[in-house]
Motif scaffolding. Sequence first.
Motif, mmCIF file in Angstrom:
data_model
loop_
_atom_site.group_PDB
_atom_site.id
_atom_site.type_symbol
_atom_site.label_atom_id
_atom_site.label_comp_id
_atom_site.label_asym_id
_atom_site.label_seq_id
_atom_site.Cartn_x
_atom_site.Cartn_y
_atom_site.Cartn_z
ATOM 1 N N THR A 99 0.817 -1.225 0.000
ATOM 2 C CA THR A 99 0.000 0.000 0.000
ATOM 3 C C THR A 99 0.854 1.281 0.000
ATOM 4 N N TYR A 100 2.140 1.106 -0.076
ATOM 5 C CA TYR A 100 3.086 2.242 -0.150
ATOM 6 C C TYR A 100 2.630 3.344 -1.132
ATOM 7 N N PRO A 101 2.216 2.966 -2.360
ATOM 8 C CA PRO A 101 1.818 4.025 -3.296
ATOM 9 C C PRO A 101 0.565 4.789 -2.851
ATOM 10 N N VAL A 102 -0.264 4.155 -2.029
ATOM 11 C CA VAL A 102 -1.449 4.849 -1.528
ATOM 12 C C VAL A 102 -1.035 5.891 -0.487
ATOM 13 N N LEU A 103 -0.046 5.533 0.330
ATOM 14 C CA LEU A 103 0.499 6.510 1.284
ATOM 15 C C LEU A 103 1.145 7.664 0.525
ATOM 16 N N MET A 104 1.822 7.337 -0.544
ATOM 17 C CA MET A 104 2.442 8.395 -1.348
ATOM 18 C C MET A 104 1.365 9.309 -1.952
ATOM 19 N N ALA A 105 0.254 8.730 -2.367
ATOM 20 C CA ALA A 105 -0.853 9.541 -2.891
ATOM 21 C C ALA A 105 -1.362 10.482 -1.798
ATOM 22 N N ALA A 106 -1.483 9.952 -0.576
ATOM 23 C CA ALA A 106 -1.930 10.789 0.543
ATOM 24 C C ALA A 106 -0.943 11.933 0.778
ATOM 25 N N ASP A 107 0.353 11.626 0.753
ATOM 26 C CA ASP A 107 1.388 12.659 0.941
ATOM 27 C C ASP A 107 1.128 13.836 0.006
ATOM 28 N N ILE A 108 0.893 13.489 -1.241
ATOM 29 C CA ILE A 108 0.788 14.509 -2.292
ATOM 30 C C ILE A 108 -0.549 15.256 -2.197
#
Length: 330
Positions: free
Chosen positions: A129-138
Amino acid sequence: MSKPRLYSGMQPSADSLQIGNYIGALMQWRDLQLSYDAFFSVVDLHAITVAQDPEHLREKTRRTAAQYIAAGIEPSKSTLYVQSHVRAHAELAWILSTITGFGEAGRMTQFKDKSQRYGADATSVGLFTYPVLMAADILLYQTDIVPVGDDQKQHVELTRDLAERFNSRFGKTFTVPMPVIQQETARIYDLQNPTAKMSKSADSDAGVLWLLDDPAVSAKKVMRAVTDSEGSVRYDREAKPGVSNLLVIYAALTGRQIPSIEDEYAGRGYGDFKKGLAEVVVEEFGPVRARALELLDDPAELDRVLALNAAKADAVADRTLGDVYEKVGL
Ligand code: ADP
Ligand code: NA
């Protein structure tokens, strides 16, 4: 007259950054912070997707932040903070995970590569789910542009898809961000293995130039860099990856064009060229290293700056998260 917003970050995955991080990311961030309302994060929540020693992680996080500042990211101009200091990242990631398809997440090539490398048992759900956290970051910061290496392009595409999906399901909430992909000329390769990207997580660091290395050590690594038997200082990525890589580093650090450097060293050997580059490297990183060490010598002051910046980030992130909770019915 508000400036467009920019978000970027790096993992605190080593004690020192390497010059690929400096040339490929920090130098550009330093310029971009002048024309953007920039948020630069040390993404420690991402780092724990692989096992970390807690004390060492905290130390690497602080060291990474110090190197951002030493490289010229100004915490009074940009918002320079540690991801885990802003709780909204994890909260928004959860909500976004509920609108992310399992198959969609499974198509991320970085996850496929990493999970293959680690094996099923060492691959955490967090890595998935790393890319979902990255989406949240952005998305938390209503980001307009995201400067990234091309290995992250697919994650920014997912971020855009999630933003559009959320907006169409719940009403306009997120700015849909644009990726700004790093130039090929900003890509630095390992000095001992010049077809592999220089990385802070390389197996051997013989070909890695660390920002915090003693300048004499960096100079030695430059002198030992792999070249070829032709003997002419000429840019040709295919036939002369070693020399080309050194030329790219030389050009990036001096702001000169590659042909002008080729001219300067025409008819001279690799020894001269490497000596010239070693001087350039020492001159550039000597002050950066000194400044980083000075910052690390005063942890209370560094922590104060990071707390102040986290509060700035938190205020922006909280506004977005509040809106999201409202829209979702929480
Ligand atoms: P690393 O491989 O050193 O752990 P990351 O993958 O965490 O680096 O990348 C952090 C940032 O540094 C990204 O913006 C990435 O594009 C940039 N970067 C990393 N390695 C290089 C390199 N060898 N050349 C240019 N940019 C790089
Ligand atoms: Na990495």
